[in-house]
Motif scaffolding. Structure first.
Motif, PDB file in Angstrom:
ATOM      1  N   LEU A 443       0.640  -1.021  -0.131  1.00 47.48           N
ATOM      2  CA  LEU A 443       0.017  -0.048  -0.234  1.00 47.48           C
ATOM      3  C   LEU A 443       0.937   1.000   0.170  1.00 47.48           C
ATOM      4  CD1 LEU A 443      -2.533   1.290   0.102  1.00 47.48           C
ATOM      5  CD2 LEU A 443      -2.567   0.884   2.725  1.00 47.48           C
ATOM      6  N   THR A 444       2.120   1.239   0.940  1.00 41.37           N
ATOM      7  CA  THR A 444       2.898   2.258   0.970  1.00 41.37           C
ATOM      8  C   THR A 444       3.296   2.762  -0.531  1.00 41.37           C
ATOM      9  OG1 THR A 444       3.561   1.908   3.040  1.00 41.37           O
ATOM     10  CG2 THR A 444       4.614   3.131   1.876  1.00 41.37           C
ATOM     11  N   GLN A 445       3.449   1.125  -1.199  1.00 40.22           N
ATOM     12  CA  GLN A 445       4.407   1.335  -2.823  1.00 40.22           C
ATOM     13  C   GLN A 445       3.744   1.797  -3.734  1.00 40.22           C
ATOM     14  OE1 GLN A 445       8.121   1.317  -3.410  1.00 40.22           O
ATOM     15  NE2 GLN A 445       7.400   1.879  -6.094  1.00 40.22           N
ATOM     16  N   ALA A 446       2.272   1.688  -3.650  1.00 34.24           N
ATOM     17  CA  ALA A 446       1.188   1.862  -4.359  1.00 34.24           C
ATOM     18  C   ALA A 446       0.753   3.566  -4.162  1.00 34.24           C
ATOM     19  CB  ALA A 446      -0.472   1.140  -4.155  1.00 34.24           C
ATOM     20  N   ARG A 447       0.890   4.258  -2.939  1.00 32.23           N
ATOM     21  CA  ARG A 447       0.867   5.760  -2.627  1.00 32.23           C
ATOM     22  C   ARG A 447       2.273   6.624  -3.541  1.00 32.23           C
ATOM     23  NH1 ARG A 447      -0.945   4.668   3.316  1.00 32.23           N
ATOM     24  NH2 ARG A 447      -3.409   4.415   2.683  1.00 32.23           N
ATOM     25  N   ALA A 448       3.113   6.183  -3.413  1.00 30.03           N
ATOM     26  CA  ALA A 448       4.048   6.298  -3.697  1.00 30.03           C
ATOM     27  C   ALA A 448       3.789   5.935  -5.872  1.00 30.03           C
ATOM     28  CB  ALA A 448       5.077   5.789  -3.276  1.00 30.03           C
ATOM     29  N   GLU A 449       3.839   5.633  -5.986  1.00 34.88           N
ATOM     30  CA  GLU A 449       3.792   5.393  -7.494  1.00 34.88           C
ATOM     31  C   GLU A 449       1.991   6.000  -7.649  1.00 34.88           C
ATOM     32  OE1 GLU A 449       3.007   1.005  -8.573  1.00 34.88           O
ATOM     33  OE2 GLU A 449       5.375   1.200  -7.629  1.00 34.88           O
ATOM     34  N   ALA A 450       1.533   6.161  -6.966  1.00 33.22           N
ATOM     35  CA  ALA A 450       0.190   7.055  -7.618  1.00 33.22           C
ATOM     36  C   ALA A 450       0.446   8.507  -7.410  1.00 33.22           C
ATOM     37  CB  ALA A 450      -0.371   6.729  -6.963  1.00 33.22           C
ATOM     38  N   LEU A 451       1.038   8.718  -6.905  1.00 40.71           N
ATOM     39  CA  LEU A 451       1.665  10.878  -6.959  1.00 40.71           C
ATOM     40  C   LEU A 451       2.671  10.728  -7.862  1.00 40.71           C
ATOM     41  CD1 LEU A 451       2.560  11.027  -2.969  1.00 40.71           C
ATOM     42  CD2 LEU A 451       0.375  11.476  -3.902  1.00 40.71           C
ATOM     43  N   ALA A 452       3.253   9.817  -7.746  1.00 40.61           N
ATOM     44  CA  ALA A 452       4.261   9.945  -9.334  1.00 40.61           C
ATOM     45  C   ALA A 452       4.005   9.582 -10.393  1.00 40.61           C
ATOM     46  CB  ALA A 452       4.849   8.420  -9.727  1.00 40.61           C
ATOM     47  N   HIS A 453       2.799   9.372 -10.966  1.00 37.17           N
ATOM     48  CA  HIS A 453       2.292   9.237 -12.204  1.00 37.17           C
ATOM     49  C   HIS A 453       1.433  10.149 -12.489  1.00 37.17           C
ATOM     50  CE1 HIS A 453       2.240   4.219 -11.710  1.00 37.17           C
ATOM     51  NE2 HIS A 453       2.675   5.198 -12.818  1.00 37.17           N
ATOM     52  N   ALA A 454       0.999  11.132 -10.653  1.00 34.41           N
ATOM     53  CA  ALA A 454       0.053  11.978 -11.205  1.00 34.41           C
ATOM     54  C   ALA A 454       1.146  13.239 -11.621  1.00 34.41           C
ATOM     55  CB  ALA A 454      -0.578  12.823  -9.676  1.00 34.41           C
ATOM     56  N   VAL A 455       2.865  13.585 -11.258  1.00 36.57           N
ATOM     57  CA  VAL A 455       3.411  14.156 -11.587  1.00 36.57           C
ATOM     58  C   VAL A 455       3.747  14.222 -12.775  1.00 36.57           C
ATOM     59  CG1 VAL A 455       5.405  14.883 -11.632  1.00 36.57           C
ATOM     60  CG2 VAL A 455       4.168  14.748  -9.151  1.00 36.57           C
ATOM     61  N   GLN A 456       3.383  12.953 -13.257  1.00 35.05           N
ATOM     62  CA  GLN A 456       4.401  12.615 -14.606  1.00 35.05           C
ATOM     63  C   GLN A 456       3.259  13.604 -15.662  1.00 35.05           C
ATOM     64  OE1 GLN A 456       4.485   8.659 -15.563  1.00 35.05           O
ATOM     65  NE2 GLN A 456       5.670   8.921 -17.672  1.00 35.05           N
ATOM     66  N   VAL A 457       1.533  13.029 -15.362  1.00 37.41           N
ATOM     67  CA  VAL A 457       0.554  13.281 -15.939  1.00 37.41           C
ATOM     68  C   VAL A 457       0.787  14.977 -16.186  1.00 37.41           C
ATOM     69  CG1 VAL A 457      -1.523  14.100 -16.359  1.00 37.41           C
ATOM     70  CG2 VAL A 457      -1.150  11.635 -15.816  1.00 37.41           C
ATOM     71  N   PHE A 458       0.579  15.477 -14.344  1.00 35.87           N
ATOM     72  CA  PHE A 458       0.896  16.827 -14.600  1.00 35.87           C
ATOM     73  C   PHE A 458       1.751  17.896 -15.851  1.00 35.87           C
ATOM     74  CE2 PHE A 458      -1.338  16.964 -10.784  1.00 35.87           C
ATOM     75  CZ  PHE A 458      -2.609  17.798 -11.210  1.00 35.87           C
ATOM     76  N   GLN A 459       2.900  16.892 -15.527  1.00 36.57           N
ATOM     77  CA  GLN A 459       4.793  17.529 -16.606  1.00 36.57           C
ATOM     78  C   GLN A 459       3.804  17.299 -17.690  1.00 36.57           C
ATOM     79  OE1 GLN A 459       8.382  15.825 -15.265  1.00 36.57           O
ATOM     80  NE2 GLN A 459       9.071  17.009 -16.270  1.00 36.57           N
ATOM     81  N   ALA A 460       3.516  15.607 -18.398  1.00 34.42           N
ATOM     82  CA  ALA A 460       2.964  15.565 -19.827  1.00 34.42           C
ATOM     83  C   ALA A 460       2.128  17.236 -20.271  1.00 34.42           C
ATOM     84  CB  ALA A 460       2.324  14.372 -19.730  1.00 34.42           C
TER      85      ALA A 460
END
Length: 480
Positions: A443-460
């Motif tokens: 769960l901790t890893q999935a939360r971090a990956e979700a945040l990383a995906h959100a940052v990637q989308v905002f940057q894209a």
């Protein structure tokens, strides 16, 4: 005069024919946004798209806001980007003065002593001390009668825009890197908290087993197994602590505070939640992504350079007016003034093969700029499409993993209580504890990956830079 005209006419016709032999750069291929499967894309208003300028505020994380502000104000990357913007503006201003009057004042002076050494007497004329001084204003002005100034302005504006958008692309990347680094540090903090919770659980089991071992109720092998698990958990905590310290140091360097101690960056084990994305159409990327705008500016600059290379084959007209004052003292003071107005027409003849080759080379560079623009556009849509597709299942995934973590905790508590009551053996407790540990870490890893995906989308999507600050000639000092 007529003879000169008829002699120059064939040269002008040759120049025009040379210009026509240089092909135009191809137009960029149109991009059909519907070809890209961006999920959940709807029409967006300007207000909805404006939040992309400061997308990091959507995470509602005061620490992230503070770190981004520090990075944009103090980091070496942001300061370097602003320096490039100022350099590009100065280069553009210098280039645009080429077709304005050039020249300056020139002052001169002379003082000498003349003596007659021998020979016939001249009556003393011209002998003794002599002085002279002069002041000249010399000007050179190439008249823009064929549109060279417009071509130069297009090239200069394109180069300035490319440098400008490139600098803001660096700032947008800096903001995204700050967010990713903070979220990674938060993940490590949460993982360290999980490791410490595992140590607490293993320590409690160790204490229970020690009491039972004294009574002869458990085997020594069970005690050794728990001891090994406890030591492994302690070693894992040491590794996570070192990784967390390294991540904090990297984050401090990123925001321009690399000389500060690690205590200057205080983190807790609470993780940020990914926000909802603003609605956007794929076509909005053409106006949002700084790399697309940079490629478009480079394409405009190459087109302006192609026009300049063509116009170099045509005649140029230059005016050279001058104004001067002269003062002489050779026994009697004498002052004179003069002015002149001259002009010349220059027609390239012997260097035409070189100019034609330069024009063809510039045409090839303009074609490459068009191809590069198409590549950037296609890459931008592909990156955005992939980023959104990666982020799509995150919310449902987190919900499922949270339920799994809660059920695993319930199972572990039940197994521990059953073991204390004598209903289960140690293997059941350790298996339940392992499942609980894995689900908590997942769960901790999935939360971090979700945040990383959100940052990637905002940057894209092209967020992270102030769009309204990019007009040519805008005062970038305000962004310091």
């Amino acid at each position: 005069m007529k003879q000169i005209f008829w002699a120059a006419a064939p040269l002008c016709l040759a120049a025009l024919s040379g210009c026509s032999s240089v092909p135009d750069a191809p137009a960029p291929a149109p991009v059909v946004a519907s070809q890209f499967s961006v999920p959940g894309a709807t029409a967006a208003k300007d207000a909805a798209m404006a939040v992309l300028d400061t997308w990091w505020t959507l995470f509602e994380q005061p620490l992230l806001n503070r770190l981004v502000d520090q990075a944009l104000a103090s980091s070496t990357e942001a300061r370097m980007a602003l320096a490039r913007i100022r350099e590009a503006r100065a280069v553009r201003e210098a280039a645009l003065t080429q077709y304005q009057p050039q020249g300056g004042l020139r002052a001169s002076g002379d003082r000498r002593n003349v003596q007659r050494l021998g020979g016939a007497s001249t009556g003393g004329v011209g002998l003794g001390r002599q002085s002279s001084a002069g002041l000249d204003l010399q000007v050179s002005w190439e008249l823009d009668v064929l549109g060279r100034g417009d071509a130069l302005a297009r090239q200069s504006d394109g180069n300035y825009g490319a440098a400008l958008y490139g600098a803001y692309a660096e700032r947008a990347s800096l903001v995204a890197e700050v967010a990713r680094s903070l979220f990674e540090a938060q993940r490590l903090t949460a993982a360290l908290a999980d490791a410490q919770a595992t140590i607490t659980i293993q320590t409690r089991l160790q204490q229970v087993l020690a009491r039972k071992l004294e009574r002869g109720l458990v085997a020594l092998a069970d005690v050794a197994r728990v001891d090994a698990s406890l030591l492994a958990a302690q070693a894992n905590a040491l590794v996570l602590q070192s990784q967390l310290d390294a991540a904090r140091r990297a984050l401090l360097v990123l925001v321009g505070q690399g000389d500060q101690p690690l205590s200057a960056l205080v983190l807790d084990d609470s993780q940020t939640q990914a926000p909802a994305l603003p609605p956007a159409l794929p076509a909005d990327l053409l106006a949002r992504r700084p790399d697309i705008l940079q490629a478009q500016a480079q394409m405009d600059a190459a087109a302006g350079g192609l026009d300049l290379s063509r116009l170099a084959l045509l005649p140029s007209i230059t005016l050279t007016p001058s104004l001067g004052l002269n003062w002489q003292n050779q026994g009697a003071a004498l002052s004179t003034s003069l002015w002149s107005l001259a002009g010349n027409v220059a027609m390239p003849v012997l260097d035409r093969p070189r100019l034609l080759a330069n024009a063809r080379a510039q045409g090839a560079r303009a074609e490459q700029a068009v191809i590069a623009y198409e590549q950037v556009v296609q890459r931008a849509f592909s990156e955005t499409d992939q980023a959104l597709l990666r982020m799509a299942p995150d919310a449902q995934r987190l919900q499922v993993l949270a339920q799994a973590e809660a059920r695993a905790q319930t199972a572990y508590e039940a197994a521990r209580k059953g073991y204390d009551a004598g209903f289960f053996d140690l293997v059941v407790v350790l298996d339940a504890e392992q499942v609980y540990r894995d689900s908590r870490g997942g769960l901790t890893q999935a939360r971090a990956e979700a945040l990383a995906h959100a940052v990637q989308v905002f940057q894209a999507l092209g967020g992270g830079w102030p769009r309204d600050a990019l007009a040519l000639g805008a005062d970038t000092q305000k962004t310091n």
